[in-house]
Design a protein around this motif. Structure first.
Motif, mmCIF file in Angstrom:
data_model
loop_
_atom_site.group_PDB
_atom_site.id
_atom_site.type_symbol
_atom_site.label_atom_id
_atom_site.label_comp_id
_atom_site.label_asym_id
_atom_site.label_seq_id
_atom_site.Cartn_x
_atom_site.Cartn_y
_atom_site.Cartn_z
ATOM 1 N N GLY A 216 -15.469 43.047 -39.276
ATOM 2 C CA GLY A 216 -16.031 43.959 -38.285
ATOM 3 C C GLY A 216 -15.988 43.365 -36.898
ATOM 4 N N ALA A 217 -15.894 44.227 -35.896
ATOM 5 C CA ALA A 217 -15.906 43.776 -34.507
ATOM 6 C C ALA A 217 -17.250 43.155 -34.177
ATOM 7 C CB ALA A 217 -15.607 44.956 -33.584
ATOM 8 N N GLN A 218 -17.228 42.224 -33.246
ATOM 9 C CA GLN A 218 -18.428 41.442 -32.975
ATOM 10 C C GLN A 218 -19.176 41.896 -31.715
ATOM 11 O OE1 GLN A 218 -19.452 39.072 -35.175
ATOM 12 N NE2 GLN A 218 -17.759 39.830 -36.429
ATOM 13 N N GLY A 219 -19.208 43.182 -31.450
ATOM 14 C CA GLY A 219 -19.922 43.661 -30.272
ATOM 15 C C GLY A 219 -19.251 43.219 -28.996
ATOM 16 N N ARG A 220 -17.957 43.457 -28.893
ATOM 17 C CA ARG A 220 -17.166 42.950 -27.776
ATOM 18 C C ARG A 220 -16.913 44.065 -26.769
ATOM 19 N NH1 ARG A 220 -11.164 40.228 -28.396
ATOM 20 N NH2 ARG A 220 -10.850 39.681 -26.188
ATOM 21 N N LEU A 221 -17.085 43.753 -25.478
ATOM 22 C CA LEU A 221 -16.816 44.697 -24.399
ATOM 23 C C LEU A 221 -15.587 44.211 -23.649
ATOM 24 C CD1 LEU A 221 -17.799 47.190 -22.784
ATOM 25 C CD2 LEU A 221 -19.085 45.604 -21.338
ATOM 26 N N ILE A 222 -14.602 45.090 -23.522
ATOM 27 C CA ILE A 222 -13.334 44.672 -22.932
ATOM 28 C C ILE A 222 -12.716 45.839 -22.180
ATOM 29 C CG2 ILE A 222 -12.045 45.271 -25.031
ATOM 30 C CD1 ILE A 222 -10.208 42.882 -24.455
ATOM 31 N N GLU A 223 -11.987 45.515 -21.107
ATOM 32 C CA GLU A 223 -11.253 46.534 -20.358
ATOM 33 C C GLU A 223 -9.805 46.544 -20.835
ATOM 34 O OE1 GLU A 223 -11.616 46.277 -16.153
ATOM 35 O OE2 GLU A 223 -13.816 46.396 -16.138
ATOM 36 N N LEU A 224 -9.322 47.731 -21.188
ATOM 37 C CA LEU A 224 -7.960 47.903 -21.685
ATOM 38 C C LEU A 224 -7.363 49.158 -21.067
ATOM 39 C CD1 LEU A 224 -8.581 47.220 -25.491
ATOM 40 C CD2 LEU A 224 -7.519 45.648 -23.874
ATOM 41 N N GLU A 232 0.089 59.765 -20.704
ATOM 42 C CA GLU A 232 -0.477 59.170 -19.505
ATOM 43 C C GLU A 232 -1.425 58.040 -19.869
ATOM 44 O OE1 GLU A 232 -3.719 60.471 -16.058
ATOM 45 O OE2 GLU A 232 -2.713 62.004 -17.275
ATOM 46 N N SER A 233 -1.382 56.952 -19.115
ATOM 47 C CA SER A 233 -2.287 55.826 -19.352
ATOM 48 C C SER A 233 -3.364 55.815 -18.281
ATOM 49 C CB SER A 233 -1.526 54.506 -19.333
ATOM 50 O OG SER A 233 -0.953 54.273 -18.057
ATOM 51 N N TYR A 234 -4.486 55.193 -18.600
ATOM 52 C CA TYR A 234 -5.588 55.114 -17.632
ATOM 53 C C TYR A 234 -6.439 53.881 -17.927
ATOM 54 C CZ TYR A 234 -8.667 56.944 -21.308
ATOM 55 O OH TYR A 234 -9.375 57.115 -22.478
ATOM 56 N N ASP A 235 -7.183 53.462 -16.904
ATOM 57 C CA ASP A 235 -8.068 52.306 -17.056
ATOM 58 C C ASP A 235 -9.257 52.700 -17.924
ATOM 59 O OD1 ASP A 235 -6.573 50.617 -15.384
ATOM 60 O OD2 ASP A 235 -7.475 51.513 -13.602
ATOM 61 N N GLY A 236 -9.544 51.878 -18.918
ATOM 62 C CA GLY A 236 -10.647 52.190 -19.823
ATOM 63 C C GLY A 236 -11.472 50.973 -20.158
ATOM 64 N N GLU A 237 -12.619 51.267 -20.737
ATOM 65 C CA GLU A 237 -13.526 50.215 -21.182
ATOM 66 C C GLU A 237 -13.853 50.489 -22.646
ATOM 67 O OE1 GLU A 237 -17.001 48.442 -18.698
ATOM 68 O OE2 GLU A 237 -17.851 50.047 -19.948
ATOM 69 N N LEU A 238 -13.730 49.472 -23.488
ATOM 70 C CA LEU A 238 -13.974 49.619 -24.923
ATOM 71 C C LEU A 238 -15.084 48.678 -25.344
ATOM 72 C CD1 LEU A 238 -13.281 50.509 -27.855
ATOM 73 C CD2 LEU A 238 -11.572 48.675 -27.882
ATOM 74 N N TYR A 239 -16.083 49.256 -26.036
ATOM 75 C CA TYR A 239 -17.106 48.436 -26.678
ATOM 76 C C TYR A 239 -16.937 48.616 -28.181
ATOM 77 C CZ TYR A 239 -21.580 46.349 -27.895
ATOM 78 O OH TYR A 239 -22.551 45.535 -28.436
ATOM 79 N N ALA A 240 -16.542 47.531 -28.862
ATOM 80 C CA ALA A 240 -16.290 47.580 -30.301
ATOM 81 C C ALA A 240 -17.380 46.808 -31.035
ATOM 82 C CB ALA A 240 -14.920 46.978 -30.619
#
Length: 513
Positions: A216-224, A232-240
């Motif tokens: 399982g993901a470890q509560g990681r916040l990352i910009e992808l 189309e691509s766009y700037d995003g933020e993912l919290y897993a």
């Protein structure tokens, strides 16, 4: 202690009613019986409430038991109702039970009355208990349904895209309409698909590493960079983070996707705005320094008079100003102006007004100087939709007098040595206000220790709770030894004001001999 049984008895024969009461009492039942024989009495007693049991004769001259039963069942479905009748045929007995009667007892077999009453009360309690349980179950079911609906609504109302996957990255659940608004997909287009379809080629490997993990993901916040359905691509933020079961065991992963492209634009715009603000503040600082240098740096030295002044802008720059010009060793021109408004716009106009006055006051009497300045400034004041209040005067030390023109200013008075206050007149229109202008001069003479107090309206605005007026201001400066001390005392009155509502300018001329 057993509660007394409250009975409503519908019976027209008092003897039969006494017999019923005696039968119940003989069995040890404590009862309160309310006996009625008419419909109106019955309905009234029923409406008052507090009835535990109803006993009713089947047939009465003006009212029958079946009608009473229908009334009761319409209002109190579970209230025990027992017929006590002299005779009751089999069909009537069956019909009464079908209509909701709890039991029936013949008057010639009252030995059945107590068991029938007890059974009726027991059944009523059981029915009440069952109904209560049914209502509780119904409420519980309704609450479960409501919570499930609330959860669905909450899940679907969140504007971030929430994606639930298994350990292999297969999408199991996703909220709508956030998915469609952000990625352009419908739920059925992504459910059972690998979560990699939501990432760009450059960031897919990083995204899959987060979701194809059995631990399982470890509560990681990352910009992808994310990819929409249209490519189309766009700037995003993912919290897993991990998806856990009730025992805390990881069963998959949860990803919260957020479109931060607008935030990135806003941050960039904010950085640019902060840079512009810094540049503006720097320019404003320079402007404040220049404006301060435009004001006189030293007090004029003139026989028999002591002169001092201060100007405190509400912002870094302001529209107030004071000025003086030494015409000769015994003559000095004094000016205090207040441009409508405050800040940079007022400061720019103030510099123009001061320059215009400086050009004409040296060799002209006060009224003529103001008239010439107003002619030079008229177009600028009209275009800027502004005006200037102005007090301009010429002080003659030999005559110990001040010849002045008041252009709509009014904040001026003379404090005589004995403490009396003298207002000055005449007064005309401000510069920039249309009208038939005819600037009239006034003259005020000075004696020893008399003082001219000239100020802008900022002094009044700074402390409205003090109800400052000429008399109160004069009291504040009583017995002070110099013009500068008087200025400092009046400035000190405004020290508690934050923020300062308007520019404050004070000019004091004190006669010393």
């Amino acid at each position: 202690m057993m509660q007394r049984l409250r009975i409503l008895h519908l019976e027209d024969d008092p003897m039969d009613a006494e017999l019923v009461l005696a039968t119940l009492s003989a069995a040890g039942l404590e009862v309160d019986v309310h006996l009625v024989s008419q419909r109106e009495e019955f309905v009234l007693a029923l409406s008052r409430g507090g009835i535990d049991l109803i006993l009713a004769d089947f047939a009465l001259p003006s009212f029958d038991g079946m009608s009473a039963l229908l009334i009761v069942r319409g209002q109190y479905p579970d209230l025990p109702f027992v017929f006590v009748s002299g005779k009751l045929g089999e069909e009537a007995a069956i019909e009464s039970l079908k209509s909701g009667a709890t039991d029936y007892v013949l008057k010639n077999r009252l030995s059945r009355l107590v068991p029938a009453v007890q059974r009726a009360l027991t059944e009523a309690k059981e029915r009440a208990k069952q109904r209560k349980m049914e209502k509780e179950l119904e409420r519980a079911y309704t609450e479960i349904q409501k919570r499930a609906e609330d959860y669905r609504n909450l899940f679907n109302s969140i504007r971030d895209v929430i994606v639930v996957t298994d350990h292999k990255g297969k999408i199991l659940h996703v909220n709508q309409p956030a998915l469609q608004e952000t990625f352009g997909y419908l739920p059925e287009e992504v459910v059972e698909q690998n979560i990699g379809i939501l990432f760009t080629d450059d960031d897919r490997a990083i995204g899959l590493e987060l979701f194809e993990s059995k631990g399982g993901a470890q509560g990681r916040l990352i910009e992808l960079d994310f990819r929409r359905k249209n490519g189309e691509s766009y700037d995003g933020e993912l919290y897993a983070l991990k998806r856990l079961d009730r025992n805390g065991v990881p069963t998959g992963n949860i990803g919260i996707f957020r479109d931060i492209s607008e935030r990135k634009k806003t941050e960039e715009a904010l950085r640019e705005s902060e840079l512009r603000h810094y540049q503006f503040q720097l320019e404003l600082k320079y402007a404040a320094e220049i404006q301060a240098r435009l004001l006189p740096r030293s007090y004029p030295q003139i026989p028999c008079f002591d002169i001092a002044a201060r100007c405190i802008p509400a912002k870094q720059v302001g529209g107030d100003f004071f000025d003086w010009q030494v015409v000769s060793p015994t003559v000095v021109n004094l000016t205090l102006g207040d441009v409508m408004g405050k800040g940079m716009a007022a400061a720019m106009l103030m510099a123009t007004v001061r320059a215009s006055l400086h050009a004409v006051t040296m060799y002209n009497a006060p009224a003529q100087a103001v008239r010439l300045a107003e002619q030079a400034l008229g177009l600028d004041l009209e275009n800027s939709e502004s005006f200037v209040t102005l007090f301009h005067g010429q002080l003659n030390a030999v005559r110990r007098s001040l010849t002045f023109v008041d252009c709509g200013h009014g904040f001026v008075f003379v404090r005589r040595a004995d403490g009396t206050v003298e207002d000055l007149s005449p007064r005309g229109l401000p510069l920039g206000v249309p009208g038939d202008k005819l600037y009239q001069e006034g003259v005020v003479d000075f004696g020893k220790d008399d003082a001219l107090i000239l100020f802008s309206d900022g002094l009044i605005d700074a402390r409205p709770e003090l109800s400052l007026n000429n008399q109160r201001i004069a009291q504040q400066i009583a017995e002070l030894p110099s013009a500068e001390a008087m200025v400092e005392r009046l400035v000190a009155l405004t020290a508690q004001t934050d923020p300062q509502p308007d520019d404050i300018t004070i000019l004091v001329v004190r006669c010393t001999a």
